[in-house]
Motif scaffolding. Sequence first.
Motif, PDB file in Angstrom:
ATOM      1  N   LEU A 165       0.832  -1.211   0.000  1.00 18.99           N
ATOM      2  CA  LEU A 165       0.000   0.000   0.000  1.00 18.99           C
ATOM      3  C   LEU A 165       0.860   1.253   0.000  1.00 18.99           C
ATOM      4  O   LEU A 165       0.566   2.220  -0.705  1.00 18.99           O
ATOM      5  CB  LEU A 165      -0.923  -0.011   1.220  1.00 18.99           C
ATOM      6  N   MET A 166       1.949   1.249   0.781  1.00 20.82           N
ATOM      7  CA  MET A 166       2.814   2.421   0.865  1.00 20.82           C
ATOM      8  C   MET A 166       3.674   2.600  -0.372  1.00 20.82           C
ATOM      9  O   MET A 166       3.855   3.714  -0.864  1.00 20.82           O
ATOM     10  CB  MET A 166       3.714   2.320   2.096  1.00 20.82           C
ATOM     11  N   PHE A 167       4.200   1.491  -0.882  1.00 18.24           N
ATOM     12  CA  PHE A 167       5.186   1.560  -1.957  1.00 18.24           C
ATOM     13  C   PHE A 167       4.559   1.532  -3.355  1.00 18.24           C
ATOM     14  O   PHE A 167       4.999   2.236  -4.259  1.00 18.24           O
ATOM     15  CB  PHE A 167       6.172   0.403  -1.794  1.00 18.24           C
ATOM     16  N   ALA A 168       3.529   0.720  -3.522  1.00 20.60           N
ATOM     17  CA  ALA A 168       2.902   0.580  -4.846  1.00 20.60           C
ATOM     18  C   ALA A 168       1.561   1.294  -4.940  1.00 20.60           C
ATOM     19  O   ALA A 168       1.043   1.510  -6.038  1.00 20.60           O
ATOM     20  CB  ALA A 168       2.724  -0.899  -5.196  1.00 20.60           C
ATOM     21  N   GLY A 169       0.994   1.654  -3.788  1.00 23.47           N
ATOM     22  CA  GLY A 169      -0.285   2.358  -3.815  1.00 23.47           C
ATOM     23  C   GLY A 169      -1.467   1.415  -3.971  1.00 23.47           C
ATOM     24  O   GLY A 169      -1.338   0.184  -3.939  1.00 23.47           O
ATOM     25  N   ASN A 170      -2.628   1.983  -4.173  1.00 21.05           N
ATOM     26  CA  ASN A 170      -3.866   1.226  -4.323  1.00 21.05           C
ATOM     27  C   ASN A 170      -4.664   1.832  -5.464  1.00 21.05           C
ATOM     28  O   ASN A 170      -5.741   2.387  -5.281  1.00 21.05           O
ATOM     29  CB  ASN A 170      -4.672   1.256  -3.016  1.00 21.05           C
ATOM     30  N   ILE A 171      -4.098   1.739  -6.663  1.00 25.13           N
ATOM     31  CA  ILE A 171      -4.694   2.354  -7.849  1.00 25.13           C
ATOM     32  C   ILE A 171      -5.524   1.314  -8.588  1.00 25.13           C
ATOM     33  O   ILE A 171      -4.970   0.362  -9.145  1.00 25.13           O
ATOM     34  CB  ILE A 171      -3.618   2.925  -8.784  1.00 25.13           C
TER      35      ILE A 171
END
Length: 219
Positions: A165-171
Amino acid sequence: MEWSWFPVQLSVIVAVSSLVVNLLLSIVAVYWLVVKNVKGRAVIETIFFMPLVLPPTVIGFMLIIVFGSNSFIGNLLELITGRSLLFTVTAAVIAAAVVAYPLMYQSIKTGVQSVDSNILGAAKVDGANDWKLLTRIILPLSGRAILTGLALSFTRAFGEFGATLMFAGNIPGKTQTVPTAIYLAIESGRTEIAWLYVLISIGFSFILLLLINQLRGNR
């Protein structure tokens, strides 16, 4: 938020990709540290196992520091690829690989340590070099432990949430995996969608854990 197979597909891709990376890295590391018995092994292995005890947010933060736009590695990768590594599928693979690596390493290490030293000694006497020892004796005799490591590592990578969630996000449609999709569904009040993703996660985990028990001889 609407139901989509994308998070499931991406989670499988991320888990399999991290699996390949961790398998290769673990084989090299175990052979170097355990078989060759290099100095400083305790310190190096402690670093390997840190992801097991560190909060996922700490791992995500460290990945951003190492691969972010303000780091040397991040700038180099951005220069080569023309884009930042953050909030990409590659970032999700790296996050999953980092958190799952200790499980793969420990499983392969256990398998290698179970190989009879007399067999290795006899092979060396017969003229086997390091490559033949690894590929023809050590890895085949460690096959069950390697399969266990693959199953555990896949399950852990498939369920990775915090660092991803922090590094790749939640797109949605880009970097959203099953765990982050569950998080978004709950935040959006779509409990029924969250349940679908939860049941898929439980199904994957149950099947792989059952496989591990079968490999260990449990009925």
